[in-house]
Scaffold this motif. Sequence first.
Motif, PDB file in Angstrom:
ATOM      1  N   CYS A 158       0.818  -1.212   0.000  1.00  0.00           N
ATOM      2  CA  CYS A 158       0.000   0.000   0.000  1.00  0.00           C
ATOM      3  C   CYS A 158       0.853   1.263   0.000  1.00  0.00           C
ATOM      4  CB  CYS A 158      -0.956  -0.008   1.188  1.00  0.00           C
ATOM      5  SG  CYS A 158      -0.166  -0.454   2.735  1.00  0.00           S
ATOM      6  N   TYR A 159       2.167   1.113  -0.066  1.00  0.00           N
ATOM      7  CA  TYR A 159       3.081   2.245  -0.076  1.00  0.00           C
ATOM      8  C   TYR A 159       3.917   2.171  -1.347  1.00  0.00           C
ATOM      9  CZ  TYR A 159       6.568   5.628   1.424  1.00  0.00           C
ATOM     10  OH  TYR A 159       7.385   6.725   1.500  1.00  0.00           O
ATOM     11  N   THR A 160       3.912   3.247  -2.137  1.00  0.00           N
ATOM     12  CA  THR A 160       4.598   3.206  -3.424  1.00  0.00           C
ATOM     13  C   THR A 160       5.614   4.334  -3.595  1.00  0.00           C
ATOM     14  OG1 THR A 160       2.813   4.503  -4.424  1.00  0.00           O
ATOM     15  CG2 THR A 160       2.650   2.084  -4.571  1.00  0.00           C
ATOM     16  N   ARG A 161       5.879   5.097  -2.561  1.00  0.00           N
ATOM     17  CA  ARG A 161       6.790   6.242  -2.666  1.00  0.00           C
ATOM     18  C   ARG A 161       8.228   5.828  -2.378  1.00  0.00           C
ATOM     19  NH1 ARG A 161       3.020  10.441   0.773  1.00  0.00           N
ATOM     20  NH2 ARG A 161       1.148  10.033  -0.427  1.00  0.00           N
ATOM     21  N   GLN A 162       9.123   6.785  -2.428  1.00  0.00           N
ATOM     22  CA  GLN A 162      10.526   6.595  -2.066  1.00  0.00           C
ATOM     23  C   GLN A 162      10.717   7.136  -0.651  1.00  0.00           C
ATOM     24  OE1 GLN A 162      12.963   5.120  -3.822  1.00  0.00           O
ATOM     25  NE2 GLN A 162      11.447   4.594  -5.364  1.00  0.00           N
ATOM     26  N   PRO A 163      10.785   6.276   0.359  1.00  0.00           N
ATOM     27  CA  PRO A 163      10.791   6.753   1.747  1.00  0.00           C
ATOM     28  C   PRO A 163      11.989   7.626   2.091  1.00  0.00           C
ATOM     29  CG  PRO A 163      11.288   4.413   1.650  1.00  0.00           C
ATOM     30  CD  PRO A 163      10.877   4.828   0.269  1.00  0.00           C
ATOM     31  N   LEU A 164      13.132   7.333   1.537  1.00  0.00           N
ATOM     32  CA  LEU A 164      14.305   8.140   1.865  1.00  0.00           C
ATOM     33  C   LEU A 164      14.255   9.491   1.167  1.00  0.00           C
ATOM     34  CD1 LEU A 164      17.073   5.405   1.800  1.00  0.00           C
ATOM     35  CD2 LEU A 164      15.745   6.255   3.734  1.00  0.00           C
ATOM     36  N   ARG A 165      13.921   9.485  -0.096  1.00  0.00           N
ATOM     37  CA  ARG A 165      13.860  10.728  -0.868  1.00  0.00           C
ATOM     38  C   ARG A 165      12.792  11.679  -0.314  1.00  0.00           C
ATOM     39  NH1 ARG A 165      18.515  11.265  -3.476  1.00  0.00           N
ATOM     40  NH2 ARG A 165      19.064   9.351  -4.534  1.00  0.00           N
ATOM     41  N   ALA A 166      11.764  11.162   0.293  1.00  0.00           N
ATOM     42  CA  ALA A 166      10.703  12.003   0.844  1.00  0.00           C
ATOM     43  C   ALA A 166      11.210  12.944   1.930  1.00  0.00           C
ATOM     44  CB  ALA A 166       9.574  11.122   1.394  1.00  0.00           C
ATOM     45  N   HIS A 167      12.345  12.619   2.538  1.00  0.00           N
ATOM     46  CA  HIS A 167      12.877  13.438   3.627  1.00  0.00           C
ATOM     47  C   HIS A 167      13.827  14.538   3.159  1.00  0.00           C
ATOM     48  CE1 HIS A 167      11.383   9.882   5.720  1.00  0.00           C
ATOM     49  NE2 HIS A 167      11.248  10.675   6.756  1.00  0.00           N
ATOM     50  N   GLU A 168      14.184  14.534   1.905  1.00  0.00           N
ATOM     51  CA  GLU A 168      15.145  15.526   1.404  1.00  0.00           C
ATOM     52  C   GLU A 168      14.673  16.978   1.573  1.00  0.00           C
ATOM     53  OE1 GLU A 168      17.821  13.261  -1.905  1.00  0.00           O
ATOM     54  OE2 GLU A 168      15.746  13.708  -2.459  1.00  0.00           O
ATOM     55  N   PRO A 169      13.430  17.320   1.252  1.00  0.00           N
ATOM     56  CA  PRO A 169      13.015  18.721   1.423  1.00  0.00           C
ATOM     57  C   PRO A 169      13.059  19.185   2.891  1.00  0.00           C
ATOM     58  CG  PRO A 169      11.447  17.540   0.030  1.00  0.00           C
ATOM     59  CD  PRO A 169      12.389  16.516   0.597  1.00  0.00           C
ATOM     60  N   VAL A 170      12.691  18.317   3.807  1.00  0.00           N
ATOM     61  CA  VAL A 170      12.722  18.673   5.225  1.00  0.00           C
ATOM     62  C   VAL A 170      14.166  18.855   5.681  1.00  0.00           C
ATOM     63  CG1 VAL A 170      12.130  17.912   7.568  1.00  0.00           C
ATOM     64  CG2 VAL A 170      10.562  17.461   5.668  1.00  0.00           C
ATOM     65  N   HIS A 171      15.029  17.950   5.266  1.00  0.00           N
ATOM     66  CA  HIS A 171      16.447  18.036   5.617  1.00  0.00           C
ATOM     67  C   HIS A 171      17.074  19.323   5.062  1.00  0.00           C
ATOM     68  CE1 HIS A 171      20.534  16.766   6.472  1.00  0.00           C
ATOM     69  NE2 HIS A 171      20.850  16.882   5.186  1.00  0.00           N
ATOM     70  N   ALA A 172      16.640  19.744   3.880  1.00  0.00           N
ATOM     71  CA  ALA A 172      17.177  20.971   3.285  1.00  0.00           C
ATOM     72  C   ALA A 172      16.805  22.196   4.118  1.00  0.00           C
ATOM     73  CB  ALA A 172      16.664  21.123   1.850  1.00  0.00           C
ATOM     74  N   ARG A 173      15.611  22.192   4.713  1.00  0.00           N
ATOM     75  CA  ARG A 173      15.163  23.318   5.550  1.00  0.00           C
ATOM     76  C   ARG A 173      15.725  23.241   6.958  1.00  0.00           C
ATOM     77  NH1 ARG A 173       9.934  22.276   3.258  1.00  0.00           N
ATOM     78  NH2 ARG A 173       9.389  21.237   5.176  1.00  0.00           N
ATOM     79  N   THR A 174      15.717  22.048   7.512  1.00  0.00           N
ATOM     80  CA  THR A 174      16.165  21.823   8.893  1.00  0.00           C
ATOM     81  C   THR A 174      17.082  20.600   8.879  1.00  0.00           C
ATOM     82  OG1 THR A 174      13.979  22.573   9.620  1.00  0.00           O
ATOM     83  CG2 THR A 174      15.378  21.567  11.274  1.00  0.00           C
ATOM     84  N   PRO A 175      18.373  20.804   8.678  1.00  0.00           N
ATOM     85  CA  PRO A 175      19.292  19.663   8.535  1.00  0.00           C
ATOM     86  C   PRO A 175      19.255  18.719   9.742  1.00  0.00           C
ATOM     87  CG  PRO A 175      20.370  21.696   7.895  1.00  0.00           C
ATOM     88  CD  PRO A 175      19.054  22.090   8.527  1.00  0.00           C
ATOM     89  N   PHE A 176      19.233  17.432   9.433  1.00  0.00           N
ATOM     90  CA  PHE A 176      19.256  16.401  10.460  1.00  0.00           C
ATOM     91  C   PHE A 176      20.704  16.179  10.884  1.00  0.00           C
ATOM     92  CE2 PHE A 176      15.584  14.147   8.002  1.00  0.00           C
ATOM     93  CZ  PHE A 176      14.725  15.184   8.295  1.00  0.00           C
ATOM     94  N   ALA A 177      20.924  16.104  12.167  1.00  0.00           N
ATOM     95  CA  ALA A 177      22.245  15.800  12.724  1.00  0.00           C
ATOM     96  C   ALA A 177      22.223  14.385  13.290  1.00  0.00           C
ATOM     97  CB  ALA A 177      22.599  16.811  13.814  1.00  0.00           C
ATOM     98  N   ASP A 178      23.401  13.875  13.618  1.00  0.00           N
ATOM     99  CA  ASP A 178      23.492  12.515  14.157  1.00  0.00           C
ATOM    100  C   ASP A 178      22.563  12.315  15.348  1.00  0.00           C
ATOM    101  OD1 ASP A 178      25.327  11.797  12.237  1.00  0.00           O
ATOM    102  OD2 ASP A 178      27.061  11.946  13.558  1.00  0.00           O
ATOM    103  N   GLU A 179      22.458  13.314  16.210  1.00  0.00           N
ATOM    104  CA  GLU A 179      21.604  13.158  17.393  1.00  0.00           C
ATOM    105  C   GLU A 179      20.130  13.023  17.029  1.00  0.00           C
ATOM    106  OE1 GLU A 179      22.737  17.613  17.236  1.00  0.00           O
ATOM    107  OE2 GLU A 179      23.838  15.726  17.132  1.00  0.00           O
ATOM    108  N   HIS A 180      19.706  13.566  15.888  1.00  0.00           N
ATOM    109  CA  HIS A 180      18.315  13.400  15.454  1.00  0.00           C
ATOM    110  C   HIS A 180      18.030  11.946  15.081  1.00  0.00           C
ATOM    111  CE1 HIS A 180      18.807  17.816  14.538  1.00  0.00           C
ATOM    112  NE2 HIS A 180      17.807  17.777  15.398  1.00  0.00           N
ATOM    113  N   TYR A 181      18.943  11.359  14.312  1.00  0.00           N
ATOM    114  CA  TYR A 181      18.762   9.954  13.934  1.00  0.00           C
ATOM    115  C   TYR A 181      18.779   9.061  15.174  1.00  0.00           C
ATOM    116  CZ  TYR A 181      19.986  11.691   9.309  1.00  0.00           C
ATOM    117  OH  TYR A 181      20.026  12.396   8.133  1.00  0.00           O
TER     118      TYR A 181
END
Length: 150
Positions: free
Chosen positions: A71-94
Amino acid sequence: MIVRPLTDDDLADRGLLATREDVALLVRSFYRYAAMDELLGPIFHAADVIWDDHLVTLTDFWSWQLLGERCYTRQPLRAHEPVHARTPFADEHYERWLDLFVSTVDELFVGDTAELAKHRATKMATALRKLLNGEYGEAGVPTEPLWTAR
């Protein structure tokens, strides 16, 4: 990280992660913790998450990963790129995301599928970190996990 202290009754009430409804409970519970978290919450706020839609999407994703529902057909990793561009994820976030996810699974569920959920979350966090940090595999191939149905 324990999201809340568990009593003996809590531990006894944990069941198998076996249905879409179970997955929806996991997703709702985890994202409630994540959205209120002092480290992760600001990222969700900055992303202007529309929670009703996002929770359905995430339930679809985890139902695919854990139950094999297509039921899921998207690219899960690529979906996070726009958010990461606005608010970069750091190691502590992961690390916090993974700690909260694993703790939420342990709070609610036991069994093989619960263990699979924790394993897949670990793979997701690792792959997302590599992709968003621009790390590539052999022959310059971007790091992307191969998601397979169980």
